[in-house]
Design an enzyme around this catalytic site. Structure first.
Site, PDB file in Angstrom:
ATOM      1  N   LYS A   1      -9.702  -2.417   0.285  1.00  0.00           N
ATOM      2  CA  LYS A   1      -8.781  -3.176   1.638  1.00  0.00           C
ATOM      3  C   LYS A   1      -7.831  -3.908   0.898  1.00  0.00           C
ATOM      4  O   LYS A   1      -8.381  -4.748  -0.094  1.00  0.00           O
ATOM      5  CB  LYS A   1      -9.533  -3.994   2.785  1.00  0.00           C
ATOM      6  CG  LYS A   1      -8.364  -4.704   3.309  1.00  0.00           C
ATOM      7  CD  LYS A   1      -9.100  -6.076   4.053  1.00  0.00           C
ATOM      8  CE  LYS A   1      -8.319  -6.174   5.746  1.00  0.00           C
ATOM      9  NZ  LYS A   1      -8.163  -7.603   6.673  1.00  0.00           N
TER      10      LYS A   1
ATOM     11  N   LYS B   1      -9.204   0.944   3.765  1.00  0.00           N
ATOM     12  CA  LYS B   1      -7.673   0.265   4.835  1.00  0.00           C
ATOM     13  C   LYS B   1      -6.304  -0.208   3.473  1.00  0.00           C
ATOM     14  O   LYS B   1      -6.715  -0.950   2.727  1.00  0.00           O
ATOM     15  CB  LYS B   1      -8.441  -1.281   5.230  1.00  0.00           C
ATOM     16  CG  LYS B   1      -7.138  -1.494   6.736  1.00  0.00           C
ATOM     17  CD  LYS B   1      -8.418  -2.494   7.272  1.00  0.00           C
ATOM     18  CE  LYS B   1      -7.056  -3.197   8.324  1.00  0.00           C
ATOM     19  NZ  LYS B   1      -6.928  -4.387   8.658  1.00  0.00           N
TER      20      LYS B   1
END
Length: 331
Positions: free
Chosen positions: A201, A255
């Site tokens: 992320k 992400k």
């Protein structure tokens, strides 16, 4: 007729629709989609989110209707994110551990209505619950504390598992949290609850509308660069994924999505495990803005970008376009 003609013509297989279908390398179906949903307090409440056109926050009773819609469309999983009332947010994020918080009430309601026909994925991080908007506990200088936060995340994860969550998805990026959560789930009688780790992320500029949706954007003090990944790094993502898999993650997530398709591909090639990608709020908003401005056909943009995730190696995609895409795919 004479001449020196090419023996190989790649256009032959593109010449008709049936042939293009026959030779298609990647196929997108509703079963590839996970639908993120935002929960708000009250009853019969729908709150449109200005920075996410077409997306709303829903009270628990209306979230159930969205879950039933997902089942009807063939979407296998919904992902839940709460907009915790401001008077319940605190420096320690204690509301995350409340068995009757918005998240847990929504989980129970969806499972009561849909049972095993729909998977429920739940976000594990403290930012929807903290008064400072960070994903973890902070010291006096504002630094996010790792091990103290992990202990809080473990309690949060078990709380969600007790409510009926099928997949725990830690999005916090603290070191060691996957091992701690996996151990706690096993010890508390939840051996079959999956962990989908937000393993890679990034500290991205694409999260703005999401923070509006969960009410943390205006609260955030500082940034998240001390725990989310530097967008300049690719090799580091592989180290993060390797650690999370070793600690017990069943699947991993990259992400944001479109700006990091290279990471999706590298993770899939390196580990051959289920890899999911999140088409995040900023990416969704850009597509909606382009379509509204007449810069592109919305339906085509949606399906092409989602197919790009599959081509890169994603097993599935979290996307706010999930219901719209599923309807398009059903024809």
């Amino acid at each position: 007729m004479t001449g020196n003609y090419p023996l190989t013509r790649l256009r032959r297989t593109r010449a008709s629709a049936w042939s293009r279908t026959l030779h298609r390398e990647n196929i997108l179906t509703p079963a590839d989609l996970i639908w993120p949903l935002f929960i708000t307090s009250g009853e019969g409440v729908e709150e449109p989110i200005a920075s996410l056109p077409g997306v709303s926050r829903w009270s628990v009773d209306l979230i159930v209707a969205r879950a039933q819609e997902a089942v009807a469309l063939g979407i296998p999983v919904v992902a839940l994110f709460p907009n915790t009332p401001h008077d319940l947010r605190s420096a320690d994020g204690a509301e995350a551990h409340n068995p009757d918080n918005l998240m847990c009430r929504a989980i129970r309601a969806i499972k009561a209505a849909c049972g095993d026909t729909l998977g429920v994925l739940t976000d594990v991080a403290l930012d929807p619950y903290t008064s400072h908007g960070q994903d973890g506990l902070v010291d006096e200088a504002g630094y996010v504390l790792n091990d103290e936060t992990v202990a809080a995340l473990v309690d949060q994860a078990v709380n969600q598992a007790r409510a009926g969550a099928d997949i725990i998805a830690p999005s916090d990026m603290m070191d060691g949290r996957i091992h701690a959560i996996r151990q706690a789930l096993e010890m508390n009688g939840f051996p079959n609850v999956q962990i989908m780790s937000y393993a890679a992320k990034y500290a991205s500029a694409f999260y703005g509308p999401f923070r509006d949706a969960v009410g943390s954007g205006g609260l955030l003090k500082g940034d998240k660069k001390t725990y989310q990944m530097d967008p300049a790094n690719g090799d580091e993502a592989l180290r993060e994924v390797a650690l999370d898999l070793a600690e017990g993650a069943d699947s991993v997530m990259v992400k944001p999505g479109l700006a990091y398709l290279d990471i999706v591909r590298r993770v899939k090639d390196e580990f051959a495990v289920p890899v999911f990608a999140y088409q995040v709020s900023g990416e969704y908003a850009m597509i909606e803005a382009a379509a509204a401005a007449g810069a592109g056909d919305r339906d085509a943009l949606v399906l092409e970008t989602l197919l790009a995730f599959k081509r890169a190696g994603a097993s599935g995609i979290l996307t706010y376009h999930a219901p719209h895409a599923a309807r398009l795919l059903h024809g």
